[in-house]
Design an enzyme around this catalytic site. Structure first.
Site, PDB file in Angstrom:
ATOM      1  N   TYR A   1      -7.537  -2.650   7.438  1.00 26.58           N
ATOM      2  CA  TYR A   1      -6.962  -1.676   8.310  1.00 26.58           C
ATOM      3  C   TYR A   1      -7.498  -0.221   7.413  1.00 26.58           C
ATOM      4  O   TYR A   1      -8.006   0.794   8.460  1.00 26.58           O
ATOM      5  CB  TYR A   1      -5.631  -1.795   7.413  1.00 26.58           C
ATOM      6  CG  TYR A   1      -4.892  -0.118   7.328  1.00 26.58           C
ATOM      7  CD1 TYR A   1      -3.793   0.471   7.722  1.00 26.58           C
ATOM      8  CD2 TYR A   1      -4.798   0.738   6.038  1.00 26.58           C
ATOM      9  CE1 TYR A   1      -3.203   1.481   8.275  1.00 26.58           C
ATOM     10  CE2 TYR A   1      -4.407   1.565   5.353  1.00 26.58           C
ATOM     11  CZ  TYR A   1      -3.376   2.381   6.615  1.00 26.58           C
ATOM     12  OH  TYR A   1      -2.689   2.982   6.577  1.00 26.58           O
TER      13      TYR A   1
ATOM     14  N   HIS B   1       1.060  -1.264   0.212  1.00 24.81           N
ATOM     15  CA  HIS B   1       0.342   0.289  -0.371  1.00 24.81           C
ATOM     16  C   HIS B   1       0.436   1.343   0.408  1.00 24.81           C
ATOM     17  O   HIS B   1       1.830   1.544   0.956  1.00 24.81           O
ATOM     18  CB  HIS B   1      -1.003  -0.159   1.500  1.00 24.81           C
ATOM     19  CG  HIS B   1      -2.146   0.868   1.162  1.00 24.81           C
ATOM     20  ND1 HIS B   1      -2.690   0.991   1.144  1.00 24.81           N
ATOM     21  CD2 HIS B   1      -1.464   2.253   2.651  1.00 24.81           C
ATOM     22  CE1 HIS B   1      -3.260   2.192   1.376  1.00 24.81           C
ATOM     23  NE2 HIS B   1      -2.749   2.544   2.372  1.00 24.81           N
TER      24      HIS B   1
ATOM     25  N   HIS C   1     -10.586  -0.106   9.793  1.00 25.48           N
ATOM     26  CA  HIS C   1     -10.499   0.092  11.582  1.00 25.48           C
ATOM     27  C   HIS C   1     -10.115   1.046  11.319  1.00 25.48           C
ATOM     28  O   HIS C   1      -9.857   2.151  11.577  1.00 25.48           O
ATOM     29  CB  HIS C   1      -8.846  -0.416  11.629  1.00 25.48           C
ATOM     30  CG  HIS C   1      -8.596  -0.966  12.595  1.00 25.48           C
ATOM     31  ND1 HIS C   1      -7.629   0.174  14.004  1.00 25.48           N
ATOM     32  CD2 HIS C   1      -8.135  -1.724  13.568  1.00 25.48           C
ATOM     33  CE1 HIS C   1      -7.408  -0.556  14.945  1.00 25.48           C
ATOM     34  NE2 HIS C   1      -7.559  -1.697  14.322  1.00 25.48           N
TER      35      HIS C   1
END
Length: 109
Positions: free
Chosen positions: A77, A10, A80
């Site tokens: 992620y 990422h 989150h």
């Protein structure tokens, strides 16, 4: 060439707004780095400033790279709460941003 098993990168390229102080940038980078200890799917984090002599950065000054085991891990992620809270602080400090997720291909002889 082969695709790296269980790895997704990422990558975020950023240019901070001119009115963001170096101290604020440092605080934001520390907050970004701290996510690796808070978000289980995030396995590694690296960052750096542009040092290219080619002058092809198009104004981007910083690169942030996170490593995940899967695309699903990136989705976890992003959703989150720690990431959401951080992004609410980080993104308004940016003038420009690009995000790319990719599965690395390994080239060997």
């Amino acid at each position: 060439m082969e695709e790296a098993n269980g790895v997704v990168k990422h990558v975020l390229l950023a240019k901070f707004k001119d009115d963001i102080s170096p101290e604020q940038v440092e605080k934001l980078i520390k907050g970004y780095a701290n996510l690796v200890s808070l978000v289980q799917p995030m396995k590694a984090f690296h960052w750096g400033k542009d040092v290219s002599i080619e002058n092809m950065h198009q104004g981007f000054t910083h690169v942030f790279e996170s490593t995940f085991e899967s695309v699903e891990g990136i989705a976890e992620y992003i959703a989150h709460p720690a990431h959401v809270e951080f992004a609410d602080e980080f993104l308004p400090a940016l003038e420009k941003v690009i995000v790319i997720d990719y599965k690395p291909t390994i080239v060997t002889q």
